[in-house]
Motif scaffolding. Structure first.
Motif, PDB file in Angstrom:
ATOM      1  N   ASN A  74       0.927  -1.174   0.102  1.00  0.00           N
ATOM      2  CA  ASN A  74      -0.072  -0.084  -0.112  1.00  0.00           C
ATOM      3  C   ASN A  74       0.865   1.312  -0.103  1.00  0.00           C
ATOM      4  OD1 ASN A  74      -2.510   1.488   0.169  1.00  0.00           O
ATOM      5  ND2 ASN A  74      -2.083   2.084   2.339  1.00  0.00           N
ATOM      6  N   GLY A  75       1.877   1.402   0.598  1.00  0.00           N
ATOM      7  CA  GLY A  75       3.001   2.283   0.873  1.00  0.00           C
ATOM      8  C   GLY A  75       3.366   2.454  -0.686  1.00  0.00           C
ATOM      9  N   MET A  76       3.718   1.330  -1.349  1.00  0.00           N
ATOM     10  CA  MET A  76       4.302   1.520  -2.795  1.00  0.00           C
ATOM     11  C   MET A  76       3.221   2.178  -3.648  1.00  0.00           C
ATOM     12  SD  MET A  76       7.123   0.567  -3.929  1.00  0.00           S
ATOM     13  CE  MET A  76       7.805   1.204  -5.470  1.00  0.00           C
ATOM     14  N   ILE A  79       2.947   5.804  -3.084  1.00  0.00           N
ATOM     15  CA  ILE A  79       4.289   6.600  -3.718  1.00  0.00           C
ATOM     16  C   ILE A  79       3.916   6.798  -5.302  1.00  0.00           C
ATOM     17  CG2 ILE A  79       6.710   6.400  -4.328  1.00  0.00           C
ATOM     18  CD1 ILE A  79       7.115   5.114  -1.591  1.00  0.00           C
ATOM     19  N   LEU A  80       3.515   5.589  -5.738  1.00  0.00           N
ATOM     20  CA  LEU A  80       3.248   5.680  -7.344  1.00  0.00           C
ATOM     21  C   LEU A  80       2.210   6.544  -7.510  1.00  0.00           C
ATOM     22  CD1 LEU A  80       3.836   1.866  -8.139  1.00  0.00           C
ATOM     23  CD2 LEU A  80       5.413   3.582  -8.727  1.00  0.00           C
ATOM     24  N   LEU A  81       1.298   6.685  -6.666  1.00  0.00           N
ATOM     25  CA  LEU A  81       0.150   7.687  -7.091  1.00  0.00           C
ATOM     26  C   LEU A  81       0.434   8.963  -7.042  1.00  0.00           C
ATOM     27  CD1 LEU A  81      -3.081   5.718  -5.860  1.00  0.00           C
ATOM     28  CD2 LEU A  81      -2.329   5.561  -8.061  1.00  0.00           C
ATOM     29  N   GLU A  82       1.557   9.107  -6.063  1.00  0.00           N
ATOM     30  CA  GLU A  82       1.952  10.470  -5.773  1.00  0.00           C
ATOM     31  C   GLU A  82       2.847  11.036  -7.205  1.00  0.00           C
ATOM     32  OE1 GLU A  82       4.416  11.250  -2.721  1.00  0.00           O
ATOM     33  OE2 GLU A  82       2.752  10.992  -1.162  1.00  0.00           O
ATOM     34  N   LEU A  83       3.255  10.241  -7.942  1.00  0.00           N
ATOM     35  CA  LEU A  83       3.916  10.548  -9.232  1.00  0.00           C
ATOM     36  C   LEU A  83       3.126  10.901 -10.462  1.00  0.00           C
ATOM     37  CD1 LEU A  83       6.718   7.976  -9.196  1.00  0.00           C
ATOM     38  CD2 LEU A  83       6.806  10.240  -8.456  1.00  0.00           C
ATOM     39  N   ARG A  84       1.794  10.384 -10.423  1.00  0.00           N
ATOM     40  CA  ARG A  84       1.139  10.739 -11.595  1.00  0.00           C
ATOM     41  C   ARG A  84      -0.539  10.540 -11.165  1.00  0.00           C
ATOM     42  NH1 ARG A  84       1.527   7.375 -17.074  1.00  0.00           N
ATOM     43  NH2 ARG A  84       3.489   8.529 -17.369  1.00  0.00           N
TER      44      ARG A  84
ATOM     45  N   TYR B  48      10.377  13.422   4.814  1.00  0.00           N
ATOM     46  CA  TYR B  48       9.352  13.118   3.846  1.00  0.00           C
ATOM     47  C   TYR B  48      10.189  12.221   2.837  1.00  0.00           C
ATOM     48  CZ  TYR B  48       6.768  13.141  -0.326  1.00  0.00           C
ATOM     49  OH  TYR B  48       6.005  12.804  -1.609  1.00  0.00           O
ATOM     50  N   TRP B  49      11.407  12.535   2.425  1.00  0.00           N
ATOM     51  CA  TRP B  49      12.060  11.810   1.447  1.00  0.00           C
ATOM     52  C   TRP B  49      12.547  10.411   2.070  1.00  0.00           C
ATOM     53  CZ3 TRP B  49      17.877  12.077   0.899  1.00  0.00           C
ATOM     54  CH2 TRP B  49      18.272  11.842  -0.413  1.00  0.00           C
ATOM     55  N   PHE B  50      13.257  10.436   3.300  1.00  0.00           N
ATOM     56  CA  PHE B  50      13.748   9.316   3.852  1.00  0.00           C
ATOM     57  C   PHE B  50      12.554   8.217   4.066  1.00  0.00           C
ATOM     58  CE2 PHE B  50      17.671  11.176   6.199  1.00  0.00           C
ATOM     59  CZ  PHE B  50      18.765  10.604   5.118  1.00  0.00           C
ATOM     60  N   GLN B  51      11.511   8.653   4.530  1.00  0.00           N
ATOM     61  CA  GLN B  51      10.542   7.702   4.796  1.00  0.00           C
ATOM     62  C   GLN B  51      10.081   6.921   3.680  1.00  0.00           C
ATOM     63  OE1 GLN B  51       9.371   7.417   7.789  1.00  0.00           O
ATOM     64  NE2 GLN B  51       7.294   6.217   7.591  1.00  0.00           N
ATOM     65  N   ARG B  52      10.238   7.628   2.527  1.00  0.00           N
ATOM     66  CA  ARG B  52       9.696   7.082   1.345  1.00  0.00           C
ATOM     67  C   ARG B  52      10.972   6.002   0.863  1.00  0.00           C
ATOM     68  NH1 ARG B  52       6.112  10.142   2.142  1.00  0.00           N
ATOM     69  NH2 ARG B  52       4.055  10.105   1.279  1.00  0.00           N
ATOM     70  N   LEU B  53      12.064   6.474   0.855  1.00  0.00           N
ATOM     71  CA  LEU B  53      13.408   5.860   0.481  1.00  0.00           C
ATOM     72  C   LEU B  53      13.430   4.464   1.250  1.00  0.00           C
ATOM     73  CD1 LEU B  53      16.267   8.299  -0.578  1.00  0.00           C
ATOM     74  CD2 LEU B  53      14.840   6.737  -1.890  1.00  0.00           C
ATOM     75  N   THR B  54      13.206   4.593   2.692  1.00  0.00           N
ATOM     76  CA  THR B  54      13.507   3.613   3.765  1.00  0.00           C
ATOM     77  C   THR B  54      12.327   2.360   3.351  1.00  0.00           C
ATOM     78  OG1 THR B  54      12.279   4.963   5.199  1.00  0.00           O
ATOM     79  CG2 THR B  54      14.907   4.841   5.396  1.00  0.00           C
ATOM     80  N   GLY B  55      11.165   3.150   3.118  1.00  0.00           N
ATOM     81  CA  GLY B  55      10.006   2.201   2.960  1.00  0.00           C
ATOM     82  C   GLY B  55      10.119   1.286   1.774  1.00  0.00           C
ATOM     83  N   VAL B  56      10.433   1.961   0.435  1.00  0.00           N
ATOM     84  CA  VAL B  56      10.920   1.186  -0.624  1.00  0.00           C
ATOM     85  C   VAL B  56      11.960   0.242  -0.503  1.00  0.00           C
ATOM     86  CG1 VAL B  56      11.704   1.218  -3.087  1.00  0.00           C
ATOM     87  CG2 VAL B  56      10.084   2.873  -2.238  1.00  0.00           C
ATOM     88  N   PHE B  57      12.939   0.534   0.337  1.00  0.00           N
ATOM     89  CA  PHE B  57      14.007  -0.223   0.480  1.00  0.00           C
ATOM     90  C   PHE B  57      13.695  -1.492   1.218  1.00  0.00           C
ATOM     91  CE2 PHE B  57      17.770  -1.151   3.624  1.00  0.00           C
ATOM     92  CZ  PHE B  57      18.542  -1.701   2.847  1.00  0.00           C
ATOM     93  N   SER B 102      14.528   0.275   9.064  1.00  0.00           N
ATOM     94  CA  SER B 102      13.529  -0.019   9.859  1.00  0.00           C
ATOM     95  C   SER B 102      13.319   0.776  11.178  1.00  0.00           C
ATOM     96  CB  SER B 102      13.375  -1.425   9.975  1.00  0.00           C
ATOM     97  OG  SER B 102      14.562  -1.812  10.777  1.00  0.00           O
ATOM     98  N   THR B 103      14.248   1.108  11.806  1.00  0.00           N
ATOM     99  CA  THR B 103      14.071   1.799  13.024  1.00  0.00           C
ATOM    100  C   THR B 103      13.671   3.329  12.597  1.00  0.00           C
ATOM    101  OG1 THR B 103      15.764   0.799  13.913  1.00  0.00           O
ATOM    102  CG2 THR B 103      15.113   2.668  15.307  1.00  0.00           C
ATOM    103  N   PHE B 104      14.060   3.908  11.635  1.00  0.00           N
ATOM    104  CA  PHE B 104      13.925   5.303  11.218  1.00  0.00           C
ATOM    105  C   PHE B 104      12.604   5.375  10.912  1.00  0.00           C
ATOM    106  CE2 PHE B 104      13.007   8.621   7.966  1.00  0.00           C
ATOM    107  CZ  PHE B 104      13.550   9.679   8.771  1.00  0.00           C
ATOM    108  N   HIS B 105      12.019   4.433   9.872  1.00  0.00           N
ATOM    109  CA  HIS B 105      10.750   4.220   9.223  1.00  0.00           C
ATOM    110  C   HIS B 105       9.569   4.104  10.515  1.00  0.00           C
ATOM    111  CE1 HIS B 105       8.360   3.489   5.791  1.00  0.00           C
ATOM    112  NE2 HIS B 105       7.717   3.030   6.276  1.00  0.00           N
ATOM    113  N   SER B 106      10.070   3.221  11.389  1.00  0.00           N
ATOM    114  CA  SER B 106       9.175   2.922  12.402  1.00  0.00           C
ATOM    115  C   SER B 106       8.939   4.297  13.336  1.00  0.00           C
ATOM    116  CB  SER B 106       9.571   1.773  13.387  1.00  0.00           C
ATOM    117  OG  SER B 106       9.640   0.851  12.636  1.00  0.00           O
TER     118      SER B 106
END
Lengths: 118, 165
Positions: A74-76, A79-84, B48-57, B102-106
């Motif tokens: 859901n997080g993914m 993120i993808l919906l924020e792009l377009r 905001y940027w870190f939250q998304r990067l760590t989430g995808v990672f 995972s610690t930062f994201h949580s």
């Protein structure tokens, strides 16, 4: 089109937060299971198989699988919906993320069931 | 019906003609480039940027972890040979990154839940010079710092477990 949605975005966000908080607790138990014995021993085949035969731990593993898959995909999607922002993109992203989530849960559940029977 | 016009039904069931809204231009969107550019923003944007990067990672790691653990069903040899790939210095450094992410994201995720609920945002105020938004206050900034400090502490602990004797 809005009336055809199964869940509102606000409801999906609540699920996202609940799965995130719940995942912190079950992942903490999963990590503790690695730390109550020396780290190297915790990765030994016999120890892992013994873990898979403990029904409470199996339920924790399955809940980790479901909670993190729901939260992660859901997080993914977010993120993808924020792009377009087009209806076609939204539908495609939703279908792909839900399919990937179901596939990962099915694959992980298969491992849990087979390892439990070893 | 004239081109560019559509019917819309009012709550009173009356049909009205409305000009069709054109698809918004995407020229003002920077896409991934804008998403990954932290230079114009403060700590909130970096968080905001870190939250998304760590989430995808972490999602990528999770998929890999589910695959890695699946090798156990192929027997002891398959499990141990796959484990050899991960039980290296680089494998341990990767795990330390997972612990930090995972610690930062949580921790940052919990801050975001509070923020979404309106907790810690402060009261709205008139935007006087230098126009610092009241919502981006010390509570939010300390939340980000706490997430970063907890993340560093967890990475240090993980380092001691994985590399310590």
């Amino acid at each position: 089109m809005e009336s055809h949605r199964v869940l509102k975005e606000s409801q999906i966000m609540k699920i996202h937060y609940i799965t995130g908080i719940a995942a912190i607790f079950v992942v903490a138990i999963h990590i503790l299971m690695r730390l109550i014995v020396p780290f190297e021993l915790s990765l030994e085949y016999d120890y892992i198989i013994a873990n898979y035969k403990n029904i409470i731990y199996v339920l924790i593993l399955e809940s980790i699988l479901v909670l993190i898959s729901l939260h992660g995909f859901n997080g993914m999607r977010i993120i993808l919906l924020e792009l377009r922002q087009t209806k076609r993109w939204e539908n495609m992203v939703t279908v792909v993320t839900i399919s990937a989530m179901i596939a990962l849960i099915a694959f992980g559940t298969r491992t849990i069931i087979l390892a439990n029977g070893l | 019906m004239a081109s560019g016009n559509i019917n819309k039904v009012c709550p009173s069931r009356e049909k009205i003609l409305m000009k069709e809204i054109e698809q918004p231009s995407r020229n003002n969107l920077e896409g991934l480039k804008g998403w990954l550019n932290p230079t114009r923003y403060g700590w909130e944007r970096i968080s905001y940027w870190f939250q998304r990067l760590t989430g995808v990672f972490l999602l990528i790691y999770f998929i890999g972890h589910v695959y890695e653990t699946s090798t156990i069903v192929n027997g002891q040899n398959a499990w141990e040979s796959f484990l050899e790939l991960t039980q290296t210095v680089w494998g341990h450094l990767f795990l330390i990154m997972v612990i930090g992410a995972s610690t930062f994201h949580s921790a940052n995720g919990i801050r975001l839940i509070f923020t979404h609920a309106g907790i810690g945002l402060g009261t709205p105020s008139r935007p006087d010079y230098p126009y610092s938004p009241s919502s981006l206050n010390y509570r939010q900034k300390s939340g980000i710092w706490i997430a970063l400090i907890l993340s560093a502490a967890a990475m240090f602990y993980g380092f001691n477990i994985l590399f310590g004797e």
